[in-house]
Structures are given as C-alpha cells and as structure tokens.
Enzyme design. Structure first.
Site, PDB file in Angstrom:
ATOM      1  N   SER A 135     -44.070 -14.273 -12.326  1.00 21.75           N
ATOM      2  CA  SER A 135     -42.365 -14.643 -12.438  1.00 21.75           C
ATOM      3  C   SER A 135     -42.293 -15.888 -11.781  1.00 21.75           C
ATOM      4  O   SER A 135     -42.899 -16.186 -10.665  1.00 21.75           O
ATOM      5  CB  SER A 135     -41.701 -13.458 -12.009  1.00 21.75           C
ATOM      6  N   TYR A 194     -39.510  -8.311  -4.662  1.00 23.29           N
ATOM      7  CA  TYR A 194     -39.836  -8.752  -6.206  1.00 23.29           C
ATOM      8  C   TYR A 194     -40.647 -10.278  -6.062  1.00 23.29           C
ATOM      9  O   TYR A 194     -41.790 -10.110  -6.552  1.00 23.29           O
ATOM     10  CB  TYR A 194     -38.680  -8.752  -7.082  1.00 23.29           C
TER      11      TYR A 194
HETATM   12  N1  LIG Z   1     -37.945 -10.095 -18.225  1.00 26.03           N
HETATM   13  C1  LIG Z   1     -37.758 -10.956 -17.397  1.00 26.03           C
HETATM   14  O1  LIG Z   1     -36.673 -11.601 -17.184  1.00 26.03           O
HETATM   15  C2  LIG Z   1     -39.074 -11.059 -16.418  1.00 26.03           C
HETATM   16  C3  LIG Z   1     -38.862 -12.335 -16.152  1.00 26.03           C
HETATM   17  C4  LIG Z   1     -40.209 -12.691 -15.126  1.00 26.03           C
HETATM   18  C5  LIG Z   1     -41.495 -11.528 -15.023  1.00 26.03           C
HETATM   19  N2  LIG Z   1     -41.027 -10.490 -15.899  1.00 26.03           N
HETATM   20  C6  LIG Z   1     -42.082  -9.541 -15.836  1.00 26.03           C
HETATM   21  O2  LIG Z   1     -42.633  -9.078 -16.981  1.00 26.03           O
HETATM   22  C7  LIG Z   1     -43.265  -7.921 -16.868  1.00 26.03           C
HETATM   23  C8  LIG Z   1     -42.769  -6.809 -18.081  1.00 26.03           C
HETATM   24  O3  LIG Z   1     -41.352  -6.556 -17.701  1.00 26.03           O
HETATM   25  P1  LIG Z   1     -40.309  -6.538 -19.129  1.00 26.03           P
HETATM   26  O4  LIG Z   1     -39.005  -7.696 -18.680  1.00 26.03           O
HETATM   27  O5  LIG Z   1     -40.945  -6.619 -20.298  1.00 26.03           O
HETATM   28  O6  LIG Z   1     -39.474  -5.323 -18.628  1.00 26.03           O
HETATM   29  P2  LIG Z   1     -39.399  -4.025 -19.258  1.00 26.03           P
HETATM   30  O7  LIG Z   1     -38.862  -3.895 -20.775  1.00 26.03           O
HETATM   31  O8  LIG Z   1     -38.706  -3.104 -18.506  1.00 26.03           O
HETATM   32  O9  LIG Z   1     -40.882  -3.521 -19.357  1.00 26.03           O
HETATM   33  C9  LIG Z   1     -41.318  -2.785 -18.402  1.00 26.03           C
HETATM   34  C10 LIG Z   1     -42.647  -2.052 -18.908  1.00 26.03           C
HETATM   35  O10 LIG Z   1     -43.441  -1.567 -17.643  1.00 26.03           O
HETATM   36  C11 LIG Z   1     -43.418   0.086 -17.764  1.00 26.03           C
HETATM   37  N3  LIG Z   1     -43.174   0.416 -16.316  1.00 26.03           N
HETATM   38  C12 LIG Z   1     -42.399   0.465 -15.587  1.00 26.03           C
HETATM   39  N4  LIG Z   1     -42.731   1.230 -14.604  1.00 26.03           N
HETATM   40  C13 LIG Z   1     -43.911   1.647 -14.890  1.00 26.03           C
HETATM   41  C14 LIG Z   1     -44.681   2.562 -14.359  1.00 26.03           C
HETATM   42  N5  LIG Z   1     -44.289   3.335 -13.034  1.00 26.03           N
HETATM   43  N6  LIG Z   1     -46.001   2.965 -14.736  1.00 26.03           N
HETATM   44  C15 LIG Z   1     -46.352   2.680 -15.933  1.00 26.03           C
HETATM   45  N7  LIG Z   1     -45.746   1.820 -16.504  1.00 26.03           N
HETATM   46  C16 LIG Z   1     -44.501   1.441 -16.122  1.00 26.03           C
HETATM   47  C17 LIG Z   1     -42.283   0.191 -18.795  1.00 26.03           C
HETATM   48  O11 LIG Z   1     -42.616   1.474 -19.462  1.00 26.03           O
HETATM   49  P3  LIG Z   1     -42.216   3.086 -19.109  1.00 26.03           P
HETATM   50  O12 LIG Z   1     -40.708   3.181 -18.719  1.00 26.03           O
HETATM   51  O13 LIG Z   1     -42.439   3.635 -20.314  1.00 26.03           O
HETATM   52  O14 LIG Z   1     -43.258   3.176 -18.181  1.00 26.03           O
HETATM   53  C18 LIG Z   1     -42.282  -0.875 -19.662  1.00 26.03           C
HETATM   54  O15 LIG Z   1     -43.204  -0.659 -20.704  1.00 26.03           O
HETATM   55  C19 LIG Z   1     -42.995  -7.308 -15.389  1.00 26.03           C
HETATM   56  O16 LIG Z   1     -44.291  -7.339 -14.741  1.00 26.03           O
HETATM   57  C20 LIG Z   1     -41.808  -8.095 -14.948  1.00 26.03           C
HETATM   58  O17 LIG Z   1     -41.824  -8.404 -13.793  1.00 26.03           O
HETATM   59  C21 LIG Z   1     -40.100 -10.198 -16.660  1.00 26.03           C
END
Ligand SMILES: NC(=O)c1ccc[n+]([C@@H]2O[C@H](COP(=O)([O-])OP(=O)(O)OC[C@H]3O[C@@H](n4cnc5c(N)ncnc54)[C@H](OP(=O)(O)O)[C@@H]3O)[C@@H](O)[C@H]2O)c1
Length: 272
Positions: free
Chosen positions: A152, A165
């Site tokens: 990120s 984070y």
């Molecule tokens: N969205 C943003 O603005 C942003 C910005 C920078 C970086 N990121 C990074 O992108 C990545 C994906 O995030 P996203 O934005 O797509 O968010 P999201 O829609 O909340 O997706 C997170 C994913 O991780 C899974 N997850 C969460 N806790 C878990 C656990 N304990 N065990 C296994 N799986 C778990 C969730 O599935 P379940 O709940 O089904 O387990 C979901 O599939 C993350 O690493 C995040 O830090 C996101």
C-alpha cells in the site's frame, strides 16, 4: 514508460498454470481471480467466507471454463496457514501466488488492543511471508513462477496516521524488494503492488467512511494497472503514481544513502 523495470528474466508461463489468490472473496483479490480466469488460468481461491468463494468459483468456471478450487482458511490461524502452506509446497500446478489478503487498522495507535495488533501483523506480514516461503523453493527449483505481494502507498506515508497498518505495508515492500533480488536471478518474478485508496470493503470493515475520502480508484482499474506492471515484470507497481520520476528519485536517494554509509567511524556530527 515502465516503472523500475527489473533485470529479471521474463519467463513464458503456460496458460494453464494455476494461480493461488489469498483474500479472493472480495475486492482486489476477487478482481484478480476474475482477470486471471479471463486469461485462462486455473485458480485456487483462499479466504474465510466459503460461500462467497464458491459463488465466485461457480461464476468463473461457467464464464471461462477454468478449474477453480476453494480453500477456506482464516489466515490468522496457525492450522489454516499451515494448510495453505502445504498446498503451495505440494501442488506443482501452482506457479503464481497472489499474496493479497489483508486488513486495515481501526482507530489510532493508542486505541489498539494487543489482539488487534496481533491479528493485523499476522495477516498482513507473517502470513504472506510464510506463504512466499512455502512456494519459493519449488519455483526457484523450476526456474519460473511469480509471487505478487499487495502492499500500500500507506507503507511510505507515516503521515496518513495508520502506523501499524502502514508498518505492515512497509514490510511488504521491503520483503518484495529483497525477494526480487534473491529470487529474480533464479527465474522467479516478484512484484510489489502499492494501491492507494481503492473502492473495496476494506474501509467499511475497518469502520471508515469511504465517501469521505477525496480520491478513490475503482477496483477494476487498480487490478488492470497492476497487471500491466505484472506483464512488464516491474518490481514495484504503484498504479496511482502518475509521475514515476518520483519513485526513481526515492529509490535513487536510497541507493545513494547506502553508498554514504561508512561503518568504521561515526559521522563527525556525532563526535564530541
Ligand atoms: N482498498 C484499498 O484502498 C487498499 C489500498 C491499499 C492496499 N490494499 C490492500 O489490498 C488487499 C486487499 O484488500 P481489499 O481492498 O480488496 O479489501 P477487502 O475487499 O476487504 O478484501 C480483503 C480480503 O481479505 C480476506 N481476509 C480478511 N481477513 C482474512 C483472514 N483473517 N483470513 C483470510 N482471509 C482474510 C477477505 O475475505 P474473508 O472476509 O472472506 O476472509 C477478503 O477476501 C489488502 O492487503 C489491503 O491491505 C487495499
């Protein structure tokens, strides 16, 4: 122009190679799953919510005729992490790992509980490191494959006020750069992807209001841009960074700093 193109060899991967994606039930991970299925890759989808994973798997099998396995796992629980590690170690069809599962921080540092800190650090740092370590020896032996780690931009910005984070994401960037140096010469491509605010569930899950954030990228645009970097074999892909000269300057300053470290004596400003 490609951002920091690497010197690594570009392996030609067969279209049927399987991609294991963590956090595939929503957001960035689910979008990667859709895009890789479109590219005719078989998939292993990992997350906690088995019903969502099954629904996505059914859709992708029907739409693209690919094989999709679902692996339900809570990637903060040792037994579940071990099952995913075993799959990565033993399943020779898996040639790409997308280390994507992650969570954001809820509240400032003073509001963190010990449990919340443990969960965040385990999910965002220990687990992706262990999963990369599980697959790396097999990929290095084969001289091919890829490991993609989702970091990120927060990992470069303590000013954003998400200290734990951001620290986990700084770890992801460093780890990726180190692995690229170690595994690149063995034919394994390692990419760090650094999104900025992207429209997914992560913010709501952390109790934050996405509508209050000034600029938000759509998740499809983010993943498509990340895949442009992937196809170019970039080491670090920052989709929201429009002027890649800023990254080159930062990385150049880091290299210059390394050249300025003289270990035998303290700098004059520290001598009494
Ligand atoms: N969205 C943003 O603005 C942003 C910005 C920078 C970086 N990121 C990074 O992108 C990545 C994906 O995030 P996203 O934005 O797509 O968010 P999201 O829609 O909340 O997706 C997170 C994913 O991780 C899974 N997850 C969460 N806790 C878990 C656990 N304990 N065990 C296994 N799986 C778990 C969730 O599935 P379940 O709940 O089904 O387990 C979901 O599939 C993350 O690493 C995040 O830090 C996101």
């Amino acid at each position: 122009m490609a951002l920091n193109p690497t010197l690594q060899a570009t392996p030609t991967m067969a279209l049927s190679n399987t991609v294991l994606i963590t956090g595939a039930s929503s957001g960035i991970g689910a979008t990667y799953a859709q895009r890789f299925a479109q590219r005719r890759h078989d998939l292993v989808l990992v997350a906690r919510d088995a019903a969502r994973l099954q629904a996505l798997a059914d859709t992708l099998r029907t739409a693209h005729g690919v094989k999709v396995d679902v692996l339900q796992a809570d990637l903060t629980r040792p037994a579940d992490i071990a099952r995913v590690e075993a799959r990565l170690r033993d399943d020779a069809s898996i040639s790409t790992l997308i280390n994507n599962a992650g969570m954001a921080q809820t509240g400032g540092f003073a509001a963190q509980t010990a449990d919340a800190i443990d969960r965040l650090i385990t999910l965002n740092t220990s687990t992706p490191t262990r999963l990369a370590a599980a697959i790396a020896p097999r990929l290095a032996a084969a001289g091919t494959g890829a490991i993609v780690n989702i970091g990120s931009v927060v990992g470069m910005a303590p000013e954003f006020g998400m200290s734990v984070y951001g620290a986990t994401k700084a770890f992801v960037l460093f780890l990726s750069q180190g692995l690229a140096l170690e595994l690149g010469p063995k034919g394994v491509y390692v990419q760090a992807v650094l999104p900025a605010t992207t429209r997914t569930e992560i913010w709501e899950r952390a109790g934050m209001d996405l509508s209050a954030m000034p600029e938000v990228m759509e998740v499809g645009e983010l993943v498509d841009a990340a895949l442009v970097g992937f196809d170019r074999r970039e080491a670090v892909t920052i989709p929201p960074l429009h002027d890649d000269a800023h990254w080159s300057a930062l990385d150049g300053a880091r290299q210059a700093l390394l050249g300025g470290l003289r270990q035998a004596h303290a700098a004059p400003r520290y001598q009494r």
